[in-house]
Design a protein around this motif. Structure first.
Motif, PDB file in Angstrom:
ATOM      1  N   PHE A 150       0.842  -1.194   0.000  1.00 20.23           N
ATOM      2  CA  PHE A 150       0.000   0.000   0.000  1.00 20.23           C
ATOM      3  C   PHE A 150       0.881   1.250   0.000  1.00 20.23           C
ATOM      4  CE2 PHE A 150      -1.932  -3.350   2.556  1.00 20.23           C
ATOM      5  CZ  PHE A 150      -3.211  -3.488   2.033  1.00 20.23           C
ATOM      6  N   ALA A 151       0.601   2.193  -0.899  1.00 23.15           N
ATOM      7  CA  ALA A 151       1.222   3.518  -0.870  1.00 23.15           C
ATOM      8  C   ALA A 151       0.212   4.472  -0.255  1.00 23.15           C
ATOM      9  CB  ALA A 151       1.613   3.970  -2.277  1.00 23.15           C
ATOM     10  N   ASN A 152       0.569   5.041   0.885  1.00 21.25           N
ATOM     11  CA  ASN A 152      -0.384   5.763   1.710  1.00 21.25           C
ATOM     12  C   ASN A 152      -0.030   7.252   1.769  1.00 21.25           C
ATOM     13  OD1 ASN A 152      -2.700   5.083   3.330  1.00 21.25           O
ATOM     14  ND2 ASN A 152      -1.556   5.786   5.111  1.00 21.25           N
ATOM     15  N   SER A 153      -1.010   8.125   1.542  1.00 19.11           N
ATOM     16  CA  SER A 153      -0.832   9.565   1.722  1.00 19.11           C
ATOM     17  C   SER A 153      -1.969  10.079   2.589  1.00 19.11           C
ATOM     18  CB  SER A 153      -0.849  10.305   0.378  1.00 19.11           C
ATOM     19  OG  SER A 153       0.215   9.899  -0.442  1.00 19.11           O
ATOM     20  N   VAL A 154      -1.636  10.904   3.575  1.00 13.30           N
ATOM     21  CA  VAL A 154      -2.662  11.515   4.423  1.00 13.30           C
ATOM     22  C   VAL A 154      -2.393  13.009   4.543  1.00 13.30           C
ATOM     23  CG1 VAL A 154      -3.009   9.386   5.745  1.00 13.30           C
ATOM     24  CG2 VAL A 154      -1.422  11.105   6.590  1.00 13.30           C
ATOM     25  N   TRP A 155      -3.488  13.764   4.609  1.00 14.94           N
ATOM     26  CA  TRP A 155      -3.403  15.203   4.819  1.00 14.94           C
ATOM     27  C   TRP A 155      -4.049  15.526   6.162  1.00 14.94           C
ATOM     28  CZ3 TRP A 155      -3.875  12.824   0.240  1.00 14.94           C
ATOM     29  CH2 TRP A 155      -3.081  13.267  -0.830  1.00 14.94           C
ATOM     30  N   MET A 156      -3.412  16.408   6.926  1.00 14.51           N
ATOM     31  CA  MET A 156      -3.904  16.748   8.261  1.00 14.51           C
ATOM     32  C   MET A 156      -3.558  18.204   8.574  1.00 14.51           C
ATOM     33  SD  MET A 156      -0.947  14.769  10.458  1.00 14.51           S
ATOM     34  CE  MET A 156      -0.643  13.571   9.162  1.00 14.51           C
ATOM     35  N   ASP A 157      -4.176  18.733   9.626  1.00 16.13           N
ATOM     36  CA  ASP A 157      -3.923  20.101  10.079  1.00 16.13           C
ATOM     37  C   ASP A 157      -2.552  20.151  10.752  1.00 16.13           C
ATOM     38  OD1 ASP A 157      -3.853  22.602  11.266  1.00 16.13           O
ATOM     39  OD2 ASP A 157      -5.923  22.514  11.974  1.00 16.13           O
ATOM     40  N   ASP A 158      -1.617  20.885  10.164  1.00 14.83           N
ATOM     41  CA  ASP A 158      -0.258  20.934  10.710  1.00 14.83           C
ATOM     42  C   ASP A 158      -0.216  21.614  12.073  1.00 14.83           C
ATOM     43  OD1 ASP A 158       2.682  20.630  10.394  1.00 14.83           O
ATOM     44  OD2 ASP A 158       2.629  22.827  10.432  1.00 14.83           O
ATOM     45  N   ARG A 159      -1.146  22.522  12.335  1.00 17.58           N
ATOM     46  CA  ARG A 159      -1.153  23.192  13.640  1.00 17.58           C
ATOM     47  C   ARG A 159      -1.664  22.246  14.733  1.00 17.58           C
ATOM     48  NH1 ARG A 159      -2.846  27.119   9.914  1.00 17.58           N
ATOM     49  NH2 ARG A 159      -1.482  28.948   9.816  1.00 17.58           N
ATOM     50  N   ARG A 160      -2.683  21.483  14.411  1.00 18.32           N
ATOM     51  CA  ARG A 160      -3.230  20.554  15.399  1.00 18.32           C
ATOM     52  C   ARG A 160      -2.233  19.440  15.710  1.00 18.32           C
ATOM     53  NH1 ARG A 160      -9.218  17.576  15.274  1.00 18.32           N
ATOM     54  NH2 ARG A 160      -9.074  16.706  17.389  1.00 18.32           N
ATOM     55  N   PHE A 161      -1.497  19.005  14.694  1.00 17.49           N
ATOM     56  CA  PHE A 161      -0.532  17.920  14.877  1.00 17.49           C
ATOM     57  C   PHE A 161       0.895  18.455  14.743  1.00 17.49           C
ATOM     58  CE2 PHE A 161      -4.452  15.934  13.255  1.00 17.49           C
ATOM     59  CZ  PHE A 161      -4.707  15.061  14.300  1.00 17.49           C
ATOM     60  N   TRP A 178      -1.355   9.518  16.385  1.00 17.42           N
ATOM     61  CA  TRP A 178      -2.488  10.417  16.621  1.00 17.42           C
ATOM     62  C   TRP A 178      -3.139  10.140  17.978  1.00 17.42           C
ATOM     63  CZ3 TRP A 178      -4.195   8.882  11.094  1.00 17.42           C
ATOM     64  CH2 TRP A 178      -3.601   9.736  10.158  1.00 17.42           C
ATOM     65  N   ARG A 179      -3.289   8.880  18.313  1.00 20.40           N
ATOM     66  CA  ARG A 179      -3.976   8.515  19.557  1.00 20.40           C
ATOM     67  C   ARG A 179      -3.106   8.752  20.788  1.00 20.40           C
ATOM     68  NH1 ARG A 179      -4.524   2.518  19.635  1.00 20.40           N
ATOM     69  NH2 ARG A 179      -2.421   2.736  20.512  1.00 20.40           N
ATOM     70  N   ASP A 180      -1.867   8.258  20.765  1.00 20.54           N
ATOM     71  CA  ASP A 180      -1.030   8.269  21.967  1.00 20.54           C
ATOM     72  C   ASP A 180      -0.323   9.592  22.205  1.00 20.54           C
ATOM     73  OD1 ASP A 180      -1.841   5.678  22.174  1.00 20.54           O
ATOM     74  OD2 ASP A 180       0.085   4.776  21.629  1.00 20.54           O
ATOM     75  N   VAL A 181       0.031  10.302  21.126  1.00 21.33           N
ATOM     76  CA  VAL A 181       0.766  11.565  21.274  1.00 21.33           C
ATOM     77  C   VAL A 181      -0.183  12.752  21.320  1.00 21.33           C
ATOM     78  CG1 VAL A 181       2.507  13.079  20.253  1.00 21.33           C
ATOM     79  CG2 VAL A 181       2.797  10.582  20.146  1.00 21.33           C
ATOM     80  N   TYR A 182      -1.222  12.738  20.478  1.00 19.66           N
ATOM     81  CA  TYR A 182      -2.104  13.905  20.358  1.00 19.66           C
ATOM     82  C   TYR A 182      -3.493  13.659  20.960  1.00 19.66           C
ATOM     83  CZ  TYR A 182       1.554  15.467  17.221  1.00 19.66           C
ATOM     84  OH  TYR A 182       2.767  15.845  16.690  1.00 19.66           O
ATOM     85  N   ASP A 183      -3.719  12.471  21.505  1.00 19.32           N
ATOM     86  CA  ASP A 183      -4.994  12.135  22.132  1.00 19.32           C
ATOM     87  C   ASP A 183      -6.167  12.349  21.178  1.00 19.32           C
ATOM     88  OD1 ASP A 183      -6.547  11.193  24.226  1.00 19.32           O
ATOM     89  OD2 ASP A 183      -6.924  13.194  25.041  1.00 19.32           O
ATOM     90  N   VAL A 184      -5.983  11.920  19.938  1.00 24.57           N
ATOM     91  CA  VAL A 184      -7.019  12.047  18.917  1.00 24.57           C
ATOM     92  C   VAL A 184      -7.370  10.648  18.409  1.00 24.57           C
ATOM     93  CG1 VAL A 184      -7.606  12.923  16.617  1.00 24.57           C
ATOM     94  CG2 VAL A 184      -6.296  14.350  18.204  1.00 24.57           C
ATOM     95  N   ARG A 185      -8.611  10.231  18.650  1.00 19.32           N
ATOM     96  CA  ARG A 185      -9.108   8.958  18.132  1.00 19.32           C
ATOM     97  C   ARG A 185      -9.968   9.250  16.907  1.00 19.32           C
ATOM     98  NH1 ARG A 185     -12.440   5.870  22.103  1.00 19.32           N
ATOM     99  NH2 ARG A 185     -11.914   4.059  20.824  1.00 19.32           N
ATOM    100  N   LEU A 186      -9.809   8.426  15.888  1.00 18.24           N
ATOM    101  CA  LEU A 186     -10.449   8.695  14.610  1.00 18.24           C
ATOM    102  C   LEU A 186     -11.412   7.581  14.234  1.00 18.24           C
ATOM    103  CD1 LEU A 186      -7.290   9.872  12.630  1.00 18.24           C
ATOM    104  CD2 LEU A 186      -9.076  11.313  13.619  1.00 18.24           C
ATOM    105  N   LYS A 187     -12.456   7.966  13.515  1.00 20.56           N
ATOM    106  CA  LYS A 187     -13.356   6.992  12.914  1.00 20.56           C
ATOM    107  C   LYS A 187     -13.675   7.449  11.492  1.00 20.56           C
ATOM    108  CE  LYS A 187     -17.309   9.185  15.221  1.00 20.56           C
ATOM    109  NZ  LYS A 187     -18.423   8.950  16.166  1.00 20.56           N
ATOM    110  N   ASP A 223     -12.788  13.146  14.068  1.00 25.22           N
ATOM    111  CA  ASP A 223     -12.360  12.950  15.447  1.00 25.22           C
ATOM    112  C   ASP A 223     -13.577  12.629  16.320  1.00 25.22           C
ATOM    113  OD1 ASP A 223     -13.691  15.347  15.894  1.00 25.22           O
ATOM    114  OD2 ASP A 223     -11.867  16.527  16.186  1.00 25.22           O
ATOM    115  N   GLU A 224     -13.383  12.571  17.621  1.00 25.92           N
ATOM    116  CA  GLU A 224     -14.461  12.186  18.531  1.00 25.92           C
ATOM    117  C   GLU A 224     -15.598  13.201  18.570  1.00 25.92           C
ATOM    118  OE1 GLU A 224     -12.903   9.691  22.152  1.00 25.92           O
ATOM    119  OE2 GLU A 224     -11.455  11.295  21.754  1.00 25.92           O
ATOM    120  N   ASP A 225     -15.312  14.442  18.164  1.00 25.00           N
ATOM    121  CA  ASP A 225     -16.351  15.470  18.118  1.00 25.00           C
ATOM    122  C   ASP A 225     -17.065  15.510  16.771  1.00 25.00           C
ATOM    123  OD1 ASP A 225     -15.813  16.309  20.712  1.00 25.00           O
ATOM    124  OD2 ASP A 225     -14.185  17.624  20.041  1.00 25.00           O
TER     125      ASP A 225
END
Length: 251
Positions: A150-161, A178-187, A223-225
């Protein structure tokens, strides 16, 4: 145009194909737009007309362009979407793949490739789903028992992360960071699947020939919200991967 890869010089028609793909993916060329004449493209890109013709032929076979007799070559319309409703759950690894492979005695590992801030307008789909953010793109390869699948690319908010590059290392999934360092769980909010041809960059990462068939999987994570948080683009080797949807039975 790019001219080198780790394996040597990229053929000119592949370089032209990559330039045209960038214009298609960025929205510079919209569905229904007519491509400039081959002679004009050849002059602009400083290559032979036959080189341009070969590149256009590859993109036509991949379904990105369509030739109309007597009219020229046009950008193909987008594919029709057929929605499938599934129950959302929080993701603990690369979309649940780690557990699936572990259950059959195989190991999935994530290997970082690159991480960079993207310029505005260069990632229109990610910007559509993550508006108003300064976006960072992280590329990685997901390998099964050491073989790239798999070749994987993700885009995210650089300020949040902020500072995420310091936490990326071989074998540590982004979802874990994301989960352990930034406390962000994703669905997952949605996923789409489509057939595509491997670009030169994807082909190099997956160690397959350029233009080889891949399964393109895109999606958005919340995210959870319920806030859009991560946009995903993944190319899967079609000679290694098949997705199966199991329907849960209800009364």
């Amino acid at each position: 145009m790019p001219s080198k890869t780790s394996a040597g010089r990229v053929p000119l028609y592949r370089q032209v194909q990559d330039v045209l793909l960038q214009r298609l993916d960025s929205g510079m060329l919209q569905p229904g737009d007519r491509l400039p004449p081959e002679t004009d493209l050849a002059a602009e890109l400083r290559v032979n007309r036959l080189t341009v013709r070969q590149a256009i032929g590859e993109l036509t076979r991949a379904g990105r362009l369509v030739a109309r007799q007597g009219s020229g070559t046009f950008v193909a319309p987008p594919p029709q979407h057929f929605p499938i409703e599934l129950a959302a759950s929080y993701i603990n690894g690369p979309d649940g793949l780690s557990g699936a492979f572990a259950s059959v005695g195989r190991t999935l590992s994530e290997i970082p490739v690159s991480s960079e801030i993207v310029l505005g307008g260069s990632a229109p789909q990610a910007e559509e789903y993550l508006p108003g953010r300064r976006l960072r793109r992280d590329d990685s390869v997901l390998a099964v028992d050491g073989e790239p699948w798999f070749a994987n690319s993700v885009w995210m908010d650089d300020r949040r992360f902020a500072g995420i590059g310091r936490h990326l290392q071989d074998g540590v999934p982004l979802y874990t960071v994301w989960r352990d360092v930034y406390d962000v769980r994703l669905k997952a909010a949605w996923r789409s699947f489509a057939a595509a041809a491997a670009s030169p960059r994807v082909a190099e990462i997956l160690e397959i020939p350029p233009g080889a068939p891949v399964l393109l999987r895109e999606g958005l994570n919340l995210d959870e919200d319920g806030s859009p948080t991560v946009y995903i683009h993944r190319s899967c080797r079609s000679d290694r991967v098949r997705f199966v949807a199991n329907y849960l039975q209800t009364d």
